[in-house]
Write an enzyme that holds these catalytic residues in place. Structure first.
Site, PDB file in Angstrom:
ATOM      1  N   ASP A  70      68.367  26.667  76.124  1.00  0.00           N
ATOM      2  CA  ASP A  70      68.416  28.083  75.761  1.00  0.00           C
ATOM      3  C   ASP A  70      68.382  28.969  77.010  1.00  0.00           C
ATOM      4  O   ASP A  70      67.707  28.646  77.977  1.00  0.00           O
ATOM      5  CB  ASP A  70      67.213  28.403  74.856  1.00  0.00           C
ATOM      6  CG  ASP A  70      67.214  29.841  74.387  1.00  0.00           C
ATOM      7  OD1 ASP A  70      68.185  30.228  73.717  1.00  0.00           O
ATOM      8  OD2 ASP A  70      66.261  30.575  74.707  1.00  0.00           O
ATOM      9  N   GLU A  90      73.386  26.809  77.136  1.00  0.00           N
ATOM     10  CA  GLU A  90      73.799  28.046  76.468  1.00  0.00           C
ATOM     11  C   GLU A  90      74.169  29.073  77.524  1.00  0.00           C
ATOM     12  O   GLU A  90      73.333  29.535  78.292  1.00  0.00           O
ATOM     13  CB  GLU A  90      72.668  28.636  75.605  1.00  0.00           C
ATOM     14  CG  GLU A  90      73.155  29.877  74.873  1.00  0.00           C
ATOM     15  CD  GLU A  90      72.095  30.933  74.554  1.00  0.00           C
ATOM     16  OE1 GLU A  90      72.405  31.849  73.793  1.00  0.00           O
ATOM     17  OE2 GLU A  90      70.967  30.840  75.068  1.00  0.00           O
ATOM     18  N   ASP A 135      73.101  33.569  66.637  1.00  0.00           N
ATOM     19  CA  ASP A 135      73.163  34.785  67.445  1.00  0.00           C
ATOM     20  C   ASP A 135      74.376  35.654  67.142  1.00  0.00           C
ATOM     21  O   ASP A 135      74.591  36.662  67.813  1.00  0.00           O
ATOM     22  CB  ASP A 135      73.199  34.414  68.938  1.00  0.00           C
ATOM     23  CG  ASP A 135      71.856  33.925  69.444  1.00  0.00           C
ATOM     24  OD1 ASP A 135      70.823  34.420  68.955  1.00  0.00           O
ATOM     25  OD2 ASP A 135      71.833  33.050  70.331  1.00  0.00           O
TER      26      ASP A 135
END
Ligand SMILES: [Ca+2]
Ligand SMILES: [Ca+2]
Length: 714
Positions: A416, A445, A512
């Site tokens: 992340d 990510e 997201d």
């Protein structure tokens, strides 16, 4: 005129920029928040003058930046001195290098602005694409030069303009040849002026040893992932529900807990099995005060509100029996203030053994957004940022990541906020995790260009958000045409090392983003074209839970609604389509591991087609985004249609022997109505004549060594 230039001389020359803000109310604090300060909401505070105007002067490197003012750390206000751009409340700051003021830019007027030229001889501006091919980048002033080449391996290689921010342009070119040490220079021209860009009179030098090639895990070929947001997928055990818990399926409080858990997931494994996925990507599962769990308080155990550690181990075993691997979400950039190291820091202050685990600006620690005295993610006091450059922190996190892989059967990690973490953590974590299992997957990510992290020493691949952008623009919003779509896809393939492209996580939505169906305005054709493209293009497809049944949802948190298990709103046709796509993807070598080649780009007709091929089969994938039926007819030398999946394919794919003037062999006709798409798999081979039929023109020679379409050799 030939002038040698020191490209690296375009060093960061910062400029003073003054921000002024006159609030309409009377806030007690004003900050400026932008890309130039990492969107830190508390870093750059303005001071109030006697005239009521708040000001701050900052040193900023040349570039283009979005920003806004924030009043009282809450209220976003655009800067009236610079108009709104893009999002409401957002301003745009352009800081040109001082030298740009000397003369306006112009293409073809014979001047090249030296201050605009930049090449960073390292991972940012050069990519080792495969064992013999390099991609080089050069920055110029926008609208300034007519062309550029990279000179390497004894010849000139053309560069193409790949983008601009209005201030600068990026040029990119590839060069191929033998050798582990590659000297190179650039040449740009405008009118009669030619300028050489080199390293102070000598060539730049690229060394293969500085750019090791990534070898992603082999099992990613043919993998299909399913992403689950644990609090929202299924609630199998009301006994572990947080208090309070929202009623399942309500949307009144999407920032509350809904009680989803491992028991629920375990009860719904048949859904994953029937869809046919081979991987499960779980959003965070460690203890955390929030429903999304992106601020962990621990890394060694499962959040009890999801179940026990034993429940998790059982789930991994049951998934393994179904051939499904589990990938966890690693939040290693920041923690909750309740994380043990931060708690210790709060209690003991400067004497804490964990003092260097965070960036403390001042003791005592104040945990209050806008007033916090430590570095916090996006300035949120609840998300203190770990010092990921600290070897002690690295050793701790490396143990976490390797431990879950070694001891708990986890197949890899989504990393992340991975572009915000110090790269040295990814290097050490890669060593630790690969030592635990060489086949573990490290997936970063990052929303933009991922290539700096894909040079062998950090991640195996990344979430392919640039690919998502191109796919949504072409199939869903239909804001770009086929030629632009093809160009963007090619640029993405060219920027990602050849071996990594098949391992990129190709997503159409996530926790997201708004959901696919919502972005498509409910249009079934757009949804299916995007899905069929996702499942036929090189890369690992991932289905965000619920997208396979047509769930709706806008941006975060609306995209995190509860999965509807009553099924009244399910699009069952779409679910079957998704199952068929998964089966086709897994069952066909051309789709699992075939090379890629664009076959038709028809801007006017709105059609796009490509081929994927292995030695034994070829997949033709075709889309009709236009308003008239589109027809593909191609002769077959031998073999036949092995598999077909079509949406709005008219008259099926048919083998009509001997028709339409084809003296020998068979003829295949594929007609797609507007909004249609199809994948046809042939074997054992199709010939050059088929390519010509598809393209409607003489075909380029087929290439087997990679996804690139245009030969660059002069
Ligand atoms: Ca010029
Ligand atoms: Ca529960």
């Amino acid at each position: 005129m030939l002038a040698a230039l020191l490209a690296t001389m375009a060093l960061a020359e910062t400029q003073d920029v003054t921000f002024r803000h006159q609030p309409s109310g009377s806030p007690s604090a004003v900050t400026v928040v932008g890309r130039f300060n990492g969107w830190d909401i508390s870093r750059d505070r303005l001071a109030r003058g006697e005239d009521g105007v708040w000001t701050v002067r900052l040193k900023i490197e040349p570039g283009v930046y979005e920003y806004w003012f924030l009043e009282d750390f809450r209220t976003k206000v655009a800067d009236p001195e610079r108009p709104d751009q893009g999002q409401p409340g957002q301003s745009r700051l352009v800081v040109p290098p001082a030298a740009f003021a000397e003369a306006p830019a112009g293409r073809g007027e014979g001047r090249v602005t030296a201050a605009g030229l930049r090449h960073r001889p390292g991972p940012l501006d050069r990519i080792r694409w495969n064992s013999s091919t390099w991609v080089f980048r050069l920055r110029t002033r926008a609208d300034d030069v007519e062309g550029a080449v990279v000179k390497a391996f004894g010849r000139d290689w053309p560069m193409t303009k790949t983008g601009t921010d209005g201030l600068f342009e990026t040029w990119q070119g590839r060069a191929a040849g033998p050798g582990a040490i590659v000297p190179y220079t650039f040449e740009v021209w405008d009118g009669e002026t030619r300028v050489v860009v080199d390293a102070d009179g000598s060539p730049f030098v690229a060394k293969a040893e500085d750019h090791p090639l990534v070898v992603p895990p082999k099992w990613l070929a043919g993998a299909v992932f399913y992403q689950v947001f644990p609090d929202r997928f299924a609630n199998g055990d009301p006994g572990n529900d947080p208090d309070p818990v929202e009623p399942w399926g309500s949307t009144a409080n999407l920032k509350g807990f809904y009680g989803g858990d491992i028991a629920g997931l375990s009860q719904r494994l048949a859904h994953l099995r029937d869809l046919g996925v081979t991987g499960l990507l779980l959003n965070p599962v460690f203890p955390s005060p929030t429903y999304h769990r992106y601020n962990p308080t621990e890394f060694g155990t499962i959040d009890p509100r999801l179940g026990s550690d034993q429940d998790f181990d059982d789930l991994v075993l049951r998934l393994r029996a179904l051939g499904i691997k589990v990938v966890l979400d690693g939040v290693f950039n920041h923690t909750s203030p309740e994380f043990f190291a931060f708690r210790d820091l709060r209690e003991k202050g400067a004497d804490s053994a964990y003092r260097d685990w965070y960036t403390v600006l001042e003791f005592p620690l104040r945990v209050e957004t806008g007033q916090q005295t430590y570095k916090a993610w996006f300035g949120h006091a609840g998300l203190p940022v770990l010092r990921t450059d600290n070897p002690t922190v690295q050793a701790f996190l490396d143990d976490v990541a390797a431990g879950w892989v070694r001891d708990r059967g986890v197949a890899g990690w989504r990393l992340d906020a991975a572009d915000e973490v110090d790269p040295s953590l990814w290097r050490s974590m890669r060593r630790a995790v690969k030592a635990a299992s060489p086949e573990a997957w490290l997936l970063g990510e990052v929303w933009g260009d991922a290539h700096p992290w894909l040079q062998g020493d950090q991640w195996d691949s990344a979430m392919n958000y640039p690919w998502r952008g191109a796919v949504l623009d072409f199939f869903v919003s239909r804001s770009i045409g086929a030629a632009e779509f093809d160009r963007r896809l090619e640029q993405i393939r060219e920027t990602i090392p050849e071996a990594v492209t098949p391992a990129m996580l190709n997503l159409l939505g996530s926790h997201d983003t708004p959901r696919l169906r919502t972005l498509a305005g409910g249009d079934d054709d757009r949804v299916r074209q995007a899905l069929l493209f996702q499942f036929t293009y090189p890369g690992v497809p991932v289905v965000y839970y619920g997208d396979e049944v047509g769930m709706e949802g806008g941006g975060d948190p609306d995209c995190r609604r509860c999965m509807d298990w009553i099924g009244a709103g399910w699009d069952k046709g779409l679910l079957q389509f998704a199952r068929d796509l998964v089966a086709l993807r897994k069952g066909r070598s051309a789709l699992r591991e075939g090379s890629y080649q664009t076959a038709r780009v028809d801007e006017a007709a709105g059609t796009f087609a490509f081929l994927r091929r292995t030695g034994s089969e070829v997949a033709v994938v075709a889309f009709n985004r236009g308003s008239r039926p589109a027809t593909w007819e191609f002769p077959m030398r031998s073999g036949g249609v092995e598999a077909l999946l079509a949406h709005k394919g008219q008259g099926r794919v048919s083998n009509d022997p001997g028709k339409a003037g084809v003296a020998a062999g068979e003829r295949v006709r594929l007609e797609l109505r507007p909004g249609g798409c199809a994948v046809v798999v042939f074997r054992p081979q199709i010939g050059r004549d088929v390519l010509e039929s598809l393209a409607g023109r003489p075909a380029e020679p087929p290439k087997k060594d990679g996804p690139r379409r245009h030969p660059i050799d002069p």
